[in-house]
Enzyme design. Sequence first.
Site, PDB file in Angstrom:
ATOM      1  N   HIS B  62      81.124  -2.463-111.194  1.00 44.39           N
ATOM      2  CA  HIS B  62      80.899  -1.704-109.966  1.00 44.39           C
ATOM      3  C   HIS B  62      79.432  -1.842-109.548  1.00 44.39           C
ATOM      4  O   HIS B  62      78.573  -2.199-110.359  1.00 44.39           O
ATOM      5  CB  HIS B  62      81.249  -0.235-110.202  1.00 44.39           C
ATOM      6  CG  HIS B  62      82.736   0.017-110.333  1.00 44.39           C
ATOM      7  ND1 HIS B  62      83.269   1.277-110.431  1.00 44.39           N
ATOM      8  CD2 HIS B  62      83.786  -0.849-110.379  1.00 44.39           C
ATOM      9  CE1 HIS B  62      84.593   1.186-110.524  1.00 44.39           C
ATOM     10  NE2 HIS B  62      84.928  -0.083-110.508  1.00 44.39           N
ATOM     11  N   GLU B  64      77.109   0.279-109.086  1.00 43.17           N
ATOM     12  CA  GLU B  64      76.160   1.056-109.888  1.00 43.17           C
ATOM     13  C   GLU B  64      75.802   0.311-111.172  1.00 43.17           C
ATOM     14  O   GLU B  64      74.647   0.268-111.593  1.00 43.17           O
ATOM     15  CB  GLU B  64      76.757   2.425-110.253  1.00 43.17           C
ATOM     16  CG  GLU B  64      77.083   3.325-109.070  1.00 43.17           C
ATOM     17  CD  GLU B  64      78.505   3.148-108.567  1.00 43.17           C
ATOM     18  OE1 GLU B  64      79.027   2.015-108.583  1.00 43.17           O
ATOM     19  OE2 GLU B  64      79.112   4.155-108.145  1.00 43.17           O
ATOM     20  N   CYS B 101      82.710   6.578-109.429  1.00 48.69           N
ATOM     21  CA  CYS B 101      83.966   6.848-110.137  1.00 48.69           C
ATOM     22  C   CYS B 101      83.646   7.552-111.457  1.00 48.69           C
ATOM     23  O   CYS B 101      82.476   7.714-111.823  1.00 48.69           O
ATOM     24  CB  CYS B 101      84.722   5.547-110.395  1.00 48.69           C
ATOM     25  SG  CYS B 101      84.022   4.556-111.735  1.00 48.69           S
ATOM     26  N   CYS B 104      81.356   5.420-113.678  1.00 45.94           N
ATOM     27  CA  CYS B 104      79.956   5.317-113.241  1.00 45.94           C
ATOM     28  C   CYS B 104      79.256   6.673-113.300  1.00 45.94           C
ATOM     29  O   CYS B 104      78.077   6.743-113.663  1.00 45.94           O
ATOM     30  CB  CYS B 104      79.892   4.746-111.827  1.00 45.94           C
ATOM     31  SG  CYS B 104      80.389   3.011-111.755  1.00 45.94           S
TER      32      CYS B 104
END
Lengths: 422, 186
Positions: B62, B64, B101, B104
């Site tokens: 992701h 992040e 999410c 993360c």
Amino acid sequence: MVNNSWEIIHIPGKPPFSPTQQPTVDVFASIVDPKHANTLIRKLNKIAPFENLRHVKRVRKSCSNGKAELSMILCLTGEDGTELGSMPMDLLELTNCYQLSPFVTQVCKYAATTKEEWEEQCKLWPTSFHPPTYNIEGITGFSEENSTRIFNYMNFALKLAKSAGDQFVNAAVIVDPSLNKIITSACDEISSWNMHLDGHESHSLDVVEATTSHDDANGCALLKSNLNGSFNVPKSSSSRISCLNPWQWSHQHLSSSSSCFWHPLRHAAMVAIEYAAARDRRLFPTMEESDEKYVPLDPNVTSASAVGLPAKRQKTKLANVKNGDDISADGFLSKSERPYLCTGCDIYLAWEPCAMCAMALVHQRIKRIFYAFPNPHTGALGTVYRLQGEKSLNHHYAVFQVILHNEALASVEESITVEKGE
Amino acid sequence: MMDLVESGVPLDSDAFMELAIQEAKGALDRLEVPVGCVIVENKKVIASGSNRTNETRNATRHAEMEAIDGLLQQWQRDGLSESEVAKRISECVLYVTCEPCIMCASALSYLGLKEVYYGCRNEKFGGCGSVLSLHATSCTPSNNAGIAGFKCFGGLRASEAVSLFQIFYERGNPNAPRPHRAVVHP
């Protein structure tokens, strides 16, 4: 599955309750005039839908003094309490308009998973019951053969967990159960990350079995089990188990040499996912990756051609490839033919994963998770959180704890000691 | 991406979110789920990232995670120790186009970032209030008392973040398994 030395226990998506002690929530309900029932249901579904209580029936039919009576749930009681005044304005209006007299009652918070639960629920207020329509293999029990395989893979994971000298780390082993083959394995790498990508892979189960000893184990001080079936790990040697202590990195000295990176988020499961992805890219290269000059695909064309391939064919092709037949003559599989992430794979972890790792395993589409020891502070598969029961997620795996009794733990210890002695 | 990192011009939060949106647009161009982020220290962008899950076939890549990895490597090349990294990251602010999410949000909590600003909510996976609340201090276990969560602010240029998702899903995710259910996004 009960065995003399180990048990495999399914950890369901909701906390286990006895059927008579299921959690409830308070709702406002009212007796209604049957001729208003349809109108009211329509209005209520609009202004107060049952978002998280879909299993609860809106209407209850009952008998009072020989007369049929209809009651209807209006809404959940608010956090402010059970005062009528705490009802939303539009519901109060409805109450006045139809001359309802709301009362507070209780309904079961979670959908029933068994008939026994459902029967108990209906004593409070009727609910619907849908027996599970799909079954991930193992939820209803394992065959002797599968149980032994699972134990052997767990055994392998536990040995990895102890392979880092005196310090325990978490370990992860990703297995394709349809081929009975280890895809990759990894340990926590928060303290030394050599930027190698492919990990360790392709252990056959034979290797795993060969190292499983059932001899009596004497004098293995570190791994003595306690009553909870947990490693009796001294605190000093458990501090590096990253899922147990994810906030601790800043107080540790992680870098062993200047050539290694350290990384607080490289928990075993995250590393194993990375290795599995690297293996996937290597075994199933795409056109783009093999030819730098390749022009990016037109997305419309890609999706149109991919849609044409049914999912079943994908599975068959995949099995052929993984069985060792080499990739087709041109060396490429179309996107729809190669495996999608870790679909169908299992992962074995020594310790229950934290929320970061558990969610990563959702993202990577793992099918089943087996762990040996619960993670009391940050466990996300039943101890602190229970991701397998979060309905909103787009993928759900089945979770099992492999509980090792004294004899099984002793055999793990024994094999570790033997290997270290060599 | 590097230009963005190197320029390091002090900007306000709307402008930082604009940079995150630019990152997300880059992901969209690469046929990735369009989420982007920047990490800001002392009003300067020090790292950025966008989703690379399709390219890497690693669904944990992701935005992040991409930004964090870049930052941690850079700081270690600069010779920072564990405690120095912890101290500096505790002053960092993340701007991300979609609510982090659960994975993360946990990662951001473990690292100890100071604040997170996000665009649209993530109803299905969100770890900052939508599904779980991993940013909240009350959720950190008692034996880790003293570990603060991070402050979280949502809704910054949310409609722009959503419209990127709409473009993505209208095109269809070329890497999703087929056949798959219609994707519902926040």
